[in-house]
Design a protein around this motif. Structure first.
Motif, mmCIF file in Angstrom:
data_model
loop_
_atom_site.group_PDB
_atom_site.id
_atom_site.type_symbol
_atom_site.label_atom_id
_atom_site.label_comp_id
_atom_site.label_asym_id
_atom_site.label_seq_id
_atom_site.Cartn_x
_atom_site.Cartn_y
_atom_site.Cartn_z
ATOM 1 N N ILE A 20 1.325 -0.782 -2.183
ATOM 2 C CA ILE A 20 1.906 -2.114 -2.382
ATOM 3 C C ILE A 20 2.390 -2.706 -1.060
ATOM 4 O O ILE A 20 2.022 -3.831 -0.688
ATOM 5 C CB ILE A 20 3.070 -2.035 -3.390
ATOM 6 C CG1 ILE A 20 2.567 -1.615 -4.766
ATOM 7 C CG2 ILE A 20 3.789 -3.389 -3.481
ATOM 8 C CD1 ILE A 20 3.664 -1.191 -5.717
ATOM 9 N N VAL A 21 3.219 -1.953 -0.351
ATOM 10 C CA VAL A 21 3.819 -2.481 0.876
ATOM 11 C C VAL A 21 2.753 -2.736 1.937
ATOM 12 O O VAL A 21 2.818 -3.738 2.665
ATOM 13 C CB VAL A 21 4.906 -1.522 1.402
ATOM 14 C CG1 VAL A 21 5.410 -1.981 2.768
ATOM 15 C CG2 VAL A 21 6.065 -1.446 0.412
ATOM 16 N N ARG A 22 1.767 -1.871 2.038
ATOM 17 C CA ARG A 22 0.721 -2.090 3.042
ATOM 18 C C ARG A 22 -0.123 -3.321 2.719
ATOM 19 O O ARG A 22 -0.532 -4.055 3.619
ATOM 20 C CB ARG A 22 -0.150 -0.835 3.168
ATOM 21 C CG ARG A 22 0.569 0.291 3.899
ATOM 22 C CD ARG A 22 -0.290 1.519 4.090
ATOM 23 N NE ARG A 22 0.415 2.514 4.914
ATOM 24 C CZ ARG A 22 -0.053 3.720 5.195
ATOM 25 N NH1 ARG A 22 -1.235 4.103 4.735
ATOM 26 N NH2 ARG A 22 0.656 4.543 5.946
ATOM 27 N N PHE A 23 -0.363 -3.562 1.446
ATOM 28 C CA PHE A 23 -1.078 -4.779 1.069
ATOM 29 C C PHE A 23 -0.212 -6.004 1.371
ATOM 30 O O PHE A 23 -0.733 -7.062 1.750
ATOM 31 C CB PHE A 23 -1.461 -4.740 -0.412
ATOM 32 C CG PHE A 23 -2.749 -4.010 -0.685
ATOM 33 C CD1 PHE A 23 -3.028 -2.790 -0.097
ATOM 34 C CD2 PHE A 23 -3.689 -4.543 -1.536
ATOM 35 C CE1 PHE A 23 -4.215 -2.108 -0.341
ATOM 36 C CE2 PHE A 23 -4.891 -3.881 -1.802
ATOM 37 C CZ PHE A 23 -5.148 -2.663 -1.204
ATOM 38 N N TRP A 24 1.093 -5.892 1.198
ATOM 39 C CA TRP A 24 1.997 -6.989 1.573
ATOM 40 C C TRP A 24 1.918 -7.264 3.072
ATOM 41 O O TRP A 24 1.869 -8.421 3.492
ATOM 42 C CB TRP A 24 3.444 -6.640 1.208
ATOM 43 C CG TRP A 24 3.754 -6.635 -0.252
ATOM 44 C CD1 TRP A 24 2.917 -6.943 -1.288
ATOM 45 C CD2 TRP A 24 5.016 -6.302 -0.847
ATOM 46 N NE1 TRP A 24 3.568 -6.808 -2.485
ATOM 47 C CE2 TRP A 24 4.855 -6.417 -2.243
ATOM 48 C CE3 TRP A 24 6.245 -5.900 -0.338
ATOM 49 C CZ2 TRP A 24 5.904 -6.168 -3.131
ATOM 50 C CZ3 TRP A 24 7.280 -5.654 -1.209
ATOM 51 C CH2 TRP A 24 7.127 -5.788 -2.588
ATOM 52 N N ILE A 25 1.918 -6.192 3.862
ATOM 53 C CA ILE A 25 1.869 -6.342 5.323
ATOM 54 C C ILE A 25 0.573 -7.040 5.746
ATOM 55 O O ILE A 25 0.575 -7.925 6.607
ATOM 56 C CB ILE A 25 2.007 -4.978 6.017
ATOM 57 C CG1 ILE A 25 3.413 -4.407 5.787
ATOM 58 C CG2 ILE A 25 1.727 -5.091 7.516
ATOM 59 C CD1 ILE A 25 3.581 -2.973 6.255
ATOM 60 N N LYS B 256 -7.002 8.217 -3.593
ATOM 61 C CA LYS B 256 -7.103 8.952 -2.328
ATOM 62 C C LYS B 256 -5.804 9.694 -2.008
ATOM 63 O O LYS B 256 -5.744 10.464 -1.061
ATOM 64 C CB LYS B 256 -7.413 7.979 -1.183
ATOM 65 C CG LYS B 256 -8.858 7.501 -1.133
ATOM 66 C CD LYS B 256 -9.135 6.707 0.143
ATOM 67 C CE LYS B 256 -9.003 7.590 1.369
ATOM 68 N NZ LYS B 256 -9.368 6.860 2.619
ATOM 69 N N GLY B 257 -4.755 9.424 -2.798
ATOM 70 C CA GLY B 257 -3.491 10.130 -2.605
ATOM 71 C C GLY B 257 -2.355 9.287 -2.078
ATOM 72 O O GLY B 257 -1.253 9.796 -1.869
ATOM 73 N N TRP B 258 -2.594 7.972 -1.866
ATOM 74 C CA TRP B 258 -1.502 7.115 -1.410
ATOM 75 C C TRP B 258 -0.517 6.901 -2.559
ATOM 76 O O TRP B 258 -0.937 6.529 -3.664
ATOM 77 C CB TRP B 258 -2.024 5.759 -0.964
ATOM 78 C CG TRP B 258 -2.801 5.754 0.317
ATOM 79 C CD1 TRP B 258 -3.390 6.810 0.937
ATOM 80 C CD2 TRP B 258 -3.088 4.599 1.112
ATOM 81 N NE1 TRP B 258 -4.021 6.400 2.084
ATOM 82 C CE2 TRP B 258 -3.858 5.045 2.219
ATOM 83 C CE3 TRP B 258 -2.777 3.249 1.018
ATOM 84 C CZ2 TRP B 258 -4.313 4.167 3.199
ATOM 85 C CZ3 TRP B 258 -3.230 2.382 1.999
ATOM 86 C CH2 TRP B 258 -3.984 2.837 3.080
ATOM 87 N N PRO B 259 0.776 7.091 -2.344
ATOM 88 C CA PRO B 259 1.756 6.756 -3.380
ATOM 89 C C PRO B 259 1.711 5.251 -3.661
ATOM 90 O O PRO B 259 1.404 4.450 -2.772
ATOM 91 C CB PRO B 259 3.099 7.153 -2.746
ATOM 92 C CG PRO B 259 2.747 8.087 -1.642
ATOM 93 C CD PRO B 259 1.406 7.663 -1.141
ATOM 94 N N GLU B 260 2.003 4.895 -4.888
ATOM 95 C CA GLU B 260 1.928 3.477 -5.278
ATOM 96 C C GLU B 260 2.740 2.557 -4.366
ATOM 97 O O GLU B 260 2.231 1.513 -3.933
ATOM 98 C CB GLU B 260 2.366 3.307 -6.734
ATOM 99 C CG GLU B 260 2.283 1.872 -7.217
ATOM 100 C CD GLU B 260 2.573 1.725 -8.701
ATOM 101 O OE1 GLU B 260 2.883 0.608 -9.131
ATOM 102 O OE2 GLU B 260 2.491 2.739 -9.422
#
Length: 360
Positions: free
Chosen positions: A339-344, A331-335
């Motif tokens: 990663i950080v959003r899944f951590w949050i 969808k265009g999210w940088p890697e």
């Protein structure tokens, strides 16, 4: 191991009695595993690079992954060494729970190691056939479940605790074996599916392991467990040392696995870590809390199941690509953002899980 030495030395100097405290040994377990990771990590990466044990990259995935081809993998062996050594050094080896979690973790690691070995060393792109992998996972999972069931001395050891409800428990009886099997094998494969981006799987593993360590300590402490209205399980507190070692080893591995990764954990690490979380959740009787705290692993697994089912039934895909993290990449999210959003998200879910200790 060192606890026995400390008990012997305490006969000559009472100061060595400080090592009887679980909290201290858990902290030492974290630090020991962390130091081992820092010391062994660079050497292992060099050896993997020399032997050209590099990660193959799918050509149908995100284009940004193509640059990762050849990155050393099977680094999960570092995690197994750090966790095992640290746990054996600082835990009370008289606790059957400690041996169960260590053995299950190592056996799942061996399954993952053989899969990686076939793919990366023997150049067999299929690796260990799925049916054989699942068979051996089932053997270990059922074996651990039966061992826990047959040695259970208290009703609470085979009861299902419902989080957020203080007096709602389900006596599973022999169904405990089947339930435990699904928890351990399911958790192992869920973490393996999540391990697709740099650091994506290891940080949630660290967070969940730390939280499970708190549950282990509370469940093993008679006064605290009674106050919080959760079953007291004598001896299970020693598992906090294993959880501490898992946290330390995970943070040490993240040092090398953070974006852009110098090494990947491979199946040897992912299958073992997932099984470790599953079996720890079982021995501390918090399987449903694991389902909450490991929500990222659950979402990744469900995304694959939905994608496969949808494509087979309708010929259409729900996500641009599964597991879920690849969908957001496409969808265009940088890697790093994925990663950080899944951590949050994991931090939030872990806090919700920990809240179940008090909200009952």
């Amino acid at each position: 191991m060192l606890l026995l030495l400390a008990e012997y030395l305490a006969e000559f100097d009472s100061g060595f009695n400080v090592f009887q405290y679980l909290t201290l040994r858990a902290i030492l377990g974290v630090l020991t595993a962390l130091v081992i990771s820092f010391l062994v990590g660079p050497m292992m990466i060099r050896r993997l690079t020399v032997h050209q044990i590099g990660q193959p990259i799918r050509d149908d995935g995100p284009e940004t992954h193509l640059t990762k081809a050849g990155t050393p993998t099977m680094g999960g062996a570092l995690l197994l060494v750090a966790v095992s050594v640290s746990t054996l050094l600082w835990s009370n080896l008289g606790s059957r729970y400690v041996w169960v979690v260590i053995i299950v973790t190592l056996l799942f690691g061996i399954i993952g190691f053989y899969d990686d070995y076939k793919k990366l060393v023997l150049n067999d792109p299929k690796g260990l056939a799925a049916r054989y992998k699942y068979f051996w996972q089932s053997v270990v999972g059922l074996g651990a479940a039966y061992a826990l069931y047959s040695t259970a001395g208290l009703p609470a050891e085979t009861q299902l605790i419902i989080p957020f409800f203080k007096q709602v428990v389900i006596d599973m009886g022999p169904w405990f074996i089947i339930f435990t099997y699904f928890v351990v094998v399911g958790s192992s494969n869920a973490v393996n599916l999540t391990d697709g981006l740099d650091g994506l799987a290891i940080m949630p593993t660290v967070l969940v392991a730390g939280a499970l360590g708190i549950f282990a300590y509370v469940s093993g402490h008679a006064q605290i467990s009674n106050y919080l209205l959760i079953p007291h399980l004598p001896g299970v507190g020693e598992v906090v040392v294993f959880c501490g070692a898992l946290v330390g080893a995970g943070l040490g591995f993240l040092w090398f696995n953070a974006y852009p990764a110098q090494v990947f954990m491979g199946d040897v690490g992912a299958l073992a870590l997932g099984a470790a979380l599953g079996i720890v959740a079982v021995v501390v009787r918090q399987e449903l809390v694991l389902l909450i705290m490991g929500g990222v692993f659950v979402m990744e697994t469900i995304s694959v199941m939905l994608q496969v089912a949808s494509f087979k039934l309708t010929g259409r895909r729900i996500f641009r690509m599964a597991p879920l993290h690849h969908h957001f990449e496409l969808k265009g999210w940088p890697e790093p953002r994925v990663i950080v959003r899944f951590w949050i998200v994991t931090v939030i879910l872990v806090l919700i899980g920990l809240a179940s200790l008090k909200i009952r």
